[in-house]
Design a protein around this motif. Structure first.
Motif, PDB file in Angstrom:
ATOM      1  N   UNK A 161       0.858  -1.187   0.000  1.00 40.32           N
ATOM      2  CA  UNK A 161       0.000   0.000   0.000  1.00 40.32           C
ATOM      3  C   UNK A 161       0.892   1.234   0.000  1.00 40.32           C
ATOM      4  N   UNK A 162       0.685   2.078  -1.011  1.00 34.41           N
ATOM      5  CA  UNK A 162       1.474   3.309  -1.159  1.00 34.41           C
ATOM      6  C   UNK A 162       2.973   3.019  -1.104  1.00 34.41           C
ATOM      7  N   UNK A 163       3.352   1.936  -1.756  1.00 36.12           N
ATOM      8  CA  UNK A 163       4.769   1.593  -1.883  1.00 36.12           C
ATOM      9  C   UNK A 163       5.361   0.839  -0.722  1.00 36.12           C
ATOM     10  N   UNK A 164       4.572   0.574   0.325  1.00 39.97           N
ATOM     11  CA  UNK A 164       5.096  -0.138   1.487  1.00 39.97           C
ATOM     12  C   UNK A 164       4.369  -1.463   1.658  1.00 39.97           C
ATOM     13  N   UNK A 165       5.120  -2.524   1.892  1.00 37.76           N
ATOM     14  CA  UNK A 165       4.485  -3.839   2.007  1.00 37.76           C
ATOM     15  C   UNK A 165       4.039  -4.098   3.449  1.00 37.76           C
ATOM     16  N   UNK A 166       2.803  -4.582   3.589  1.00 39.81           N
ATOM     17  CA  UNK A 166       2.257  -4.884   4.910  1.00 39.81           C
ATOM     18  C   UNK A 166       1.886  -6.358   4.964  1.00 39.81           C
ATOM     19  N   UNK A 167       2.353  -7.042   6.022  1.00 42.95           N
ATOM     20  CA  UNK A 167       1.980  -8.440   6.263  1.00 42.95           C
ATOM     21  C   UNK A 167       1.019  -8.421   7.448  1.00 42.95           C
ATOM     22  N   UNK A 168      -0.127  -9.040   7.283  1.00 42.30           N
ATOM     23  CA  UNK A 168      -1.107  -9.068   8.367  1.00 42.30           C
ATOM     24  C   UNK A 168      -1.830 -10.407   8.377  1.00 42.30           C
ATOM     25  N   UNK A 169      -2.269 -10.791   9.576  1.00 41.77           N
ATOM     26  CA  UNK A 169      -3.106 -11.978   9.727  1.00 41.77           C
ATOM     27  C   UNK A 169      -4.529 -11.472   9.942  1.00 41.77           C
ATOM     28  N   UNK A 170      -5.397 -11.700   8.973  1.00 41.60           N
ATOM     29  CA  UNK A 170      -6.721 -11.056   9.027  1.00 41.60           C
ATOM     30  C   UNK A 170      -7.857 -12.065   8.877  1.00 41.60           C
ATOM     31  N   UNK A 171      -9.024 -11.606   9.296  1.00 42.16           N
ATOM     32  CA  UNK A 171     -10.257 -12.358   9.084  1.00 42.16           C
ATOM     33  C   UNK A 171     -10.524 -12.429   7.575  1.00 42.16           C
ATOM     34  N   UNK A 172     -10.760 -13.605   7.024  1.00 39.79           N
ATOM     35  CA  UNK A 172     -10.994 -13.699   5.570  1.00 39.79           C
ATOM     36  C   UNK A 172     -12.183 -12.879   5.091  1.00 39.79           C
ATOM     37  N   UNK A 173     -13.089 -12.497   6.005  1.00 40.29           N
ATOM     38  CA  UNK A 173     -14.260 -11.704   5.595  1.00 40.29           C
ATOM     39  C   UNK A 173     -13.983 -10.210   5.558  1.00 40.29           C
ATOM     40  N   UNK A 174     -12.779  -9.811   5.933  1.00 39.86           N
ATOM     41  CA  UNK A 174     -12.501  -8.368   6.023  1.00 39.86           C
ATOM     42  C   UNK A 174     -12.467  -7.711   4.636  1.00 39.86           C
ATOM     43  N   UNK A 175     -13.237  -6.629   4.493  1.00 35.33           N
ATOM     44  CA  UNK A 175     -13.224  -5.881   3.239  1.00 35.33           C
ATOM     45  C   UNK A 175     -11.931  -5.082   3.115  1.00 35.33           C
ATOM     46  N   UNK A 176     -11.534  -4.829   1.869  1.00 37.46           N
ATOM     47  CA  UNK A 176     -10.317  -4.037   1.653  1.00 37.46           C
ATOM     48  C   UNK A 176     -10.416  -2.675   2.324  1.00 37.46           C
ATOM     49  N   UNK A 177     -11.571  -2.036   2.249  1.00 30.88           N
ATOM     50  CA  UNK A 177     -11.702  -0.707   2.855  1.00 30.88           C
ATOM     51  C   UNK A 177     -11.478  -0.766   4.370  1.00 30.88           C
ATOM     52  N   UNK A 178     -11.932  -1.825   5.006  1.00 36.85           N
ATOM     53  CA  UNK A 178     -11.700  -1.960   6.444  1.00 36.85           C
ATOM     54  C   UNK A 178     -10.236  -2.281   6.729  1.00 36.85           C
ATOM     55  N   UNK A 179      -9.608  -3.050   5.858  1.00 36.20           N
ATOM     56  CA  UNK A 179      -8.174  -3.331   6.016  1.00 36.20           C
ATOM     57  C   UNK A 179      -7.388  -2.010   5.989  1.00 36.20           C
ATOM     58  N   UNK A 180      -7.711  -1.157   5.020  1.00 39.14           N
ATOM     59  CA  UNK A 180      -6.985   0.112   4.888  1.00 39.14           C
ATOM     60  C   UNK A 180      -7.225   1.012   6.098  1.00 39.14           C
ATOM     61  N   UNK A 181      -8.474   1.126   6.500  1.00 33.61           N
ATOM     62  CA  UNK A 181      -8.820   2.057   7.565  1.00 33.61           C
ATOM     63  C   UNK A 181      -8.452   1.531   8.950  1.00 33.61           C
ATOM     64  N   UNK A 182      -8.781   0.264   9.210  1.00 31.73           N
ATOM     65  CA  UNK A 182      -8.640  -0.256  10.573  1.00 31.73           C
ATOM     66  C   UNK A 182      -7.296  -0.920  10.823  1.00 31.73           C
ATOM     67  N   UNK A 183      -6.796  -1.669   9.859  1.00 29.42           N
ATOM     68  CA  UNK A 183      -5.503  -2.343  10.059  1.00 29.42           C
ATOM     69  C   UNK A 183      -4.344  -1.370   9.844  1.00 29.42           C
TER      70      UNK A 183
END
Ligand code: FES
Ligand code: FES
Length: 159
Positions: free
Chosen positions: A7-29
Motif C-alpha cells: 500500500x502506497x509503496x510499502x508492504x504490509x503483512x497481516x493476519x486477518x479475518x478472511x471476511x474483512x473488506x479491503x476498505x476496512x483493512x486500509x482504515x482499521x488495520x
C-alpha cells in the motif's frame, strides 16, 4: 489468513479475518482513513482506491483477494511533499465542499485519466457515474478534472 499487500509503496503483512473488506483493512488495520465509507450498497465511490493502477471501490472486494497486489490510496498520491496535479486542481477550482466524496473522486479521476488522458467534459461526467457527490452539483469537480488533465498533458506524472 495471512496476507501481504503493498500500500502506497510499502508492504504490509497481516493476519486477518478472511471476511474483512479491503476498505476496512486500509482504515482499521493500516490507519489510512483517507479512504472513506459513504454507503453500504457499493454505489457512492467514496472508498475508491487504485488496485494495480485501476480504480476500484475498496468496499467491493475482500482484503484476501488483493493478496500480493499493489494499492494506492489518497495518502499515497502526493509525491515528495508535492500534491498530485489532480489534488491541486480540486483545491484551486473548489472541486469540493464537505470533502467527504473527494478522496474517491480524486482516485477515480486519476485512474480514468490513465485510460483517457484528454477527455471531453461529457466523457469526464460519464467517468464519474460511480462516484456520488451530495454537495457540489459536480460542476467544479468536472472543471477540476479537465484542468488537471490539461496540466498533466504538459507535465506528465507517474501516478
Ligand atoms: S463505500 Fe464503497 S461505494 Fe460507497
Ligand atoms: S463535497 Fe460533499 S459529498 Fe462531495
Amino acid at each position: 489468513m495471512q496476507v501481504s499487500i503493498t500500500v502506497n509503496g510499502k508492504r504490509y503483512e497481516r493476519n486477518i479475518d478472511p471476511r474483512m473488506l479491503l476498505v476496512h483493512f486500509l482504515r482499521e488495520e493500516l490507519g489510512l482513513t483517507g479512504t472513506n465509507i459513504g454507503c453500504d450498497t457499493s454505489q457512492c465511490g467514496a472508498c475508491t482506491v487504485h488496485l494495480n493502477g485501476k480504480g476500484v471501490k475498496s468496499c467491493t472486494c475482500l482484503a484476501v483477494q488483493v493478496d500480493g497486489m499493489d494499492i494506492t490510496t489518497i495518502e499515497g498520491l502526493a509525491q515528495n511533499g508535492a500534491l498530485h496535479p489532480m489534488q491541486e486542481a480540486f483545491w484551486e477550482l473548489h472541486g469540493l465542499q464537505c470533502g467527504y466524496c473527494t478522496p474517491g473522486m480524486i482516485m477515480a479521476s486519476t485512474a480514468y485519466l490513465a485510460t483517457n488522458p484528454s477527455p471531453s467534459e461529457e466523457e469526464i461526467r460519464g467517468s464519474l457515474e460511480g462516484n456520488f457527490c451530495r454537495c457540489t452539483g459536480y460542476q467544479n469537480i468536472v472543471a477540476a478534472i479537465k484542468s488537471a488533465a490539461e496540466k498533466m498533458q504538459q507535465e506528465p506524472v507517474g501516478v
